[in-house]
Design a protein around this motif. Structure first.
Motif, short mmCIF file in Angstrom:
data_model
loop_
_atom_site.label_atom_id
_atom_site.label_comp_id
_atom_site.label_asym_id
_atom_site.label_seq_id
_atom_site.Cartn_x
_atom_site.Cartn_y
_atom_site.Cartn_z
N LEU A 38 -5.38 -55.17 16.20
CA LEU A 38 -4.48 -54.23 16.87
C LEU A 38 -3.14 -54.14 16.16
O LEU A 38 -2.60 -53.04 15.95
CB LEU A 38 -4.28 -54.65 18.32
N SER A 39 -2.58 -55.29 15.78
CA SER A 39 -1.25 -55.27 15.18
C SER A 39 -1.22 -54.53 13.84
O SER A 39 -0.18 -53.98 13.46
CB SER A 39 -0.75 -56.70 14.99
N THR A 40 -2.35 -54.50 13.13
CA THR A 40 -2.37 -53.82 11.83
C THR A 40 -2.89 -52.38 11.92
O THR A 40 -2.83 -51.65 10.93
CB THR A 40 -3.26 -54.59 10.85
N ASN A 41 -3.38 -51.97 13.07
CA ASN A 41 -3.97 -50.63 13.19
C ASN A 41 -3.41 -49.82 14.35
O ASN A 41 -4.01 -48.82 14.75
CB ASN A 41 -5.49 -50.73 13.37
N MET A 100 -8.05 -60.93 26.26
CA MET A 100 -8.16 -60.14 25.04
C MET A 100 -9.29 -59.11 25.15
O MET A 100 -9.13 -57.95 24.74
CB MET A 100 -8.39 -61.05 23.85
N GLY A 101 -10.42 -59.51 25.72
CA GLY A 101 -11.50 -58.55 25.91
C GLY A 101 -11.11 -57.42 26.85
O GLY A 101 -11.46 -56.25 26.61
N SER A 102 -10.37 -57.74 27.90
CA SER A 102 -9.91 -56.69 28.83
C SER A 102 -8.95 -55.74 28.14
O SER A 102 -8.99 -54.51 28.38
CB SER A 102 -9.22 -57.35 30.04
N ALA A 103 -8.09 -56.27 27.27
CA ALA A 103 -7.15 -55.41 26.55
C ALA A 103 -7.90 -54.44 25.63
O ALA A 103 -7.53 -53.26 25.51
CB ALA A 103 -6.18 -56.26 25.75
N GLN A 104 -8.96 -54.92 24.99
CA GLN A 104 -9.75 -54.03 24.13
C GLN A 104 -10.40 -52.92 24.94
O GLN A 104 -10.44 -51.75 24.50
CB GLN A 104 -10.81 -54.85 23.40
N LEU A 105 -10.89 -53.23 26.12
CA LEU A 105 -11.51 -52.20 26.96
C LEU A 105 -10.47 -51.20 27.47
O LEU A 105 -10.75 -50.00 27.57
CB LEU A 105 -12.23 -52.86 28.13
N GLY A 170 -11.10 -64.57 11.47
CA GLY A 170 -10.81 -63.49 12.39
C GLY A 170 -10.16 -62.29 11.72
O GLY A 170 -10.53 -61.14 11.98
N THR A 171 -9.21 -62.55 10.84
CA THR A 171 -8.53 -61.45 10.18
C THR A 171 -9.45 -60.71 9.21
O THR A 171 -9.45 -59.47 9.16
CB THR A 171 -7.29 -61.98 9.42
N LEU A 172 -10.24 -61.45 8.46
CA LEU A 172 -11.12 -60.81 7.48
C LEU A 172 -12.21 -59.98 8.15
O LEU A 172 -12.43 -58.82 7.78
CB LEU A 172 -11.74 -61.88 6.58
N LEU A 173 -12.87 -60.56 9.14
CA LEU A 173 -14.02 -59.87 9.74
C LEU A 173 -13.61 -58.84 10.78
O LEU A 173 -14.08 -57.70 10.76
CB LEU A 173 -14.97 -60.89 10.35
N LEU A 174 -12.77 -59.24 11.72
CA LEU A 174 -12.47 -58.38 12.86
C LEU A 174 -11.27 -57.46 12.63
O LEU A 174 -11.21 -56.38 13.22
CB LEU A 174 -12.21 -59.24 14.11
N ALA A 175 -10.31 -57.89 11.84
CA ALA A 175 -9.12 -57.07 11.63
C ALA A 175 -9.19 -56.22 10.38
O ALA A 175 -8.40 -55.28 10.24
CB ALA A 175 -7.87 -57.96 11.57
N ASN A 176 -10.12 -56.51 9.47
CA ASN A 176 -10.19 -55.76 8.22
C ASN A 176 -11.53 -55.05 8.07
O ASN A 176 -11.60 -53.82 8.10
CB ASN A 176 -9.95 -56.70 7.04
N LEU A 177 -12.60 -55.81 7.90
CA LEU A 177 -13.89 -55.19 7.59
C LEU A 177 -14.43 -54.34 8.73
O LEU A 177 -14.92 -53.22 8.50
CB LEU A 177 -14.89 -56.29 7.22
N LEU A 178 -14.37 -54.87 9.94
CA LEU A 178 -14.96 -54.15 11.08
C LEU A 178 -14.29 -52.80 11.34
O LEU A 178 -14.97 -51.76 11.36
CB LEU A 178 -14.92 -55.04 12.32
N PRO A 179 -12.97 -52.73 11.55
CA PRO A 179 -12.38 -51.41 11.80
C PRO A 179 -12.43 -50.48 10.59
O PRO A 179 -12.57 -49.26 10.76
CB PRO A 179 -10.93 -51.74 12.20
N THR A 180 -12.32 -51.05 9.39
CA THR A 180 -12.38 -50.20 8.20
C THR A 180 -13.74 -49.52 8.07
O THR A 180 -13.82 -48.32 7.73
CB THR A 180 -12.10 -51.04 6.94
N PHE A 181 -14.80 -50.25 8.37
CA PHE A 181 -16.14 -49.68 8.25
C PHE A 181 -16.33 -48.50 9.21
O PHE A 181 -16.74 -47.41 8.80
CB PHE A 181 -17.18 -50.76 8.51
N HIS A 225 -13.55 -51.56 19.30
CA HIS A 225 -13.13 -52.12 20.59
C HIS A 225 -14.33 -52.71 21.33
O HIS A 225 -14.22 -53.78 21.95
CB HIS A 225 -12.48 -51.04 21.44
N SER A 226 -15.45 -52.05 21.28
CA SER A 226 -16.63 -52.52 22.02
C SER A 226 -17.14 -53.84 21.45
O SER A 226 -17.48 -54.77 22.21
CB SER A 226 -17.73 -51.46 21.96
N ILE A 227 -17.22 -53.95 20.14
CA ILE A 227 -17.73 -55.17 19.52
C ILE A 227 -16.80 -56.35 19.79
O ILE A 227 -17.25 -57.46 20.13
CB ILE A 227 -17.94 -54.96 18.01
#
Length: 374
Positions: A38-41, A100-105, A170-181, A225-227
């Motif tokens: 979230l902080s980077t996107n 954190m999960g509630s915030a994503q939803l 966490g940063t590599l998988l969830l904050a970079n690769l996942l949203p970028t894809f 957000h869902s993942i």
């Protein structure tokens, strides 16, 4: 299962052989990765929702404020609600992951609202604050949990594993690769009928700009957000497993804290020694053996060896070696027994005794025999 004794102390290699270390690392990776995503996107998230770009500094500020509050007050809450009552502290990690999960939803729902509406702005603000609190609360609890679950003797090395491992994964998988894809795939999708009639409900009234790298619409971050929300649910389960496995450890930490508190009360009342006990343990406070202003409490667990504990810590009781016993005073030499008069023929003995009561309650006798020959 972790030992019920609070005197556990794992090296990093020993810690990595326990399932609790990997479960805690997974929980930290999900929460920290979700916060970094979230902080980077936030700029792209607000833009994809159709909200005004002027709202980006607001959500970033709200996230940072929540981050600050989480770091300041989260450990106080876990102390008073859990640790001070003998309850496992990992339950707070479950609450953090759930937040954190509630915030994503909530942020996912903000993308489904009408662009620029008051409801959308409220959801963006609420999701930003909740995510910031969860993100900030996780960091200090990694230190506390590493100390309580795996001991404080190797805390520096053990915490670096969680700090570096959780942040990197966490940063590599969830904050970079996942949203970028998912963002790139939505931005380059040329199928304009993806949200049209006959292909499912239209999530928003906006479409993805396939001719540029800018993505508009809920589909830009909806999968991300869902993942992450689903992973947060798994993190809640993992935290619950750690809490169940460490329940005996936290009960013992609570008993030790009670012993130290009761011993400190006895010391303040001027007792020469305070003997306390309860809960399968007993202790003796020796006012003379102190470390700074903290009295030393020797704890005895059943038939096990005693250990001296000098700090009433709930962050894993720190055991210190007991001080060496004081040197015993050498026994006083008794005066020589009188000999028969025939043994001193021609010899006159003068015997003197000097008493030195300055440093001891018992006189120190200093015998000197001065023979004189007639």
């Amino acid at each position: 299962m972790l030992s019920d004794s609070p005197q556990v102390s794992y090296t990093t290699l020993q810690m990595l052989r326990t399932p609790d270390a990997w479960l805690l690392c997974g929980v930290g990776s999900v929460v920290i990765g979700g916060g970094n995503m979230l902080s980077t996107n936030f700029g792209q998230i607000v833009q994809a929702c159709g909200a005004s770009e002027a709202f980006v500094p607001t959500v970033v500020t709200l996230f940072s404020t929540g981050n600050l509050l989480g770091r300041l007050v989260a450990t106080i809450v876990s102390d008073r609600v859990l640790a001070f009552r003998g309850r496992p502290r990992p339950w707070i990690a479950a609450a953090i992951a759930a937040l954190m999960g509630s915030a994503q939803l909530v942020l996912l729902l903000a993308g489904l609202c009408a662009a620029g509406s008051v409801g959308q702005a409220a959801l963006l603000a609420l999701g930003s604050v909740c995510a910031g609190i969860a993100f900030g609360s996780m960091w200090p609890h990694l230190v506390v949990l590493a100390s309580e679950l795996f001991g404080s003797s190797h805390l520096a090395a053990n915490y670096l594993f969680f700090d570096g491992g959780c942040g990197a994964v966490g940063t590599l998988l969830l904050a970079n690769l996942l949203p970028t894809f998912f963002y790139s795939r939505a931005a380059t999708d040329d199928d304009e009928g993806g949200s049209g009639a006959g292909s499912g409900p239209d999530l928003t009234n906006r479409t993805c700009a396939g001719s540029s790298s800018t993505c508009l619409g809920a589909q830009c971050f909806l999968p991300t957000h869902s993942i992450i929300a689903g992973l947060c649910l798994l993190a809640v389960v993992a935290s619950a497993v750690i809490a169940r496995r460490s329940a005996g450890l936290y009960r013992q930490i609570k008993r030790n804290a009670d012993l130290i508190a009761r011993a400190a009360v006895g010391a303040r009342e001027g007792a020469t020694s305070a003997v306390v006990g309860g809960g399968g343990a007993s202790g003796v406070l020796v006012p003379g053996a102190t470390e700074g202003s903290k009295p030393t409490l020797s704890l005895q667990y059943g038939a096990t060896s005693a250990a001296a504990m000098t700090q009433p810590l709930l962050l894993g009781a720190v055991a210190h070696a007991p001080p060496p016993p004081p040197l015993s005073k050498p026994p006083l030499s008794a005066p020589p027994s009188p000999a028969p008069p025939s043994a001193y023929a021609g010899v006159r003995s003068a015997t003197s005794a000097s008493f030195s009561p300055r440093h001891s309650r018992e006189p120190s006798l200093d015998w000197h025999a001065i023979p004189e020959v007639d």
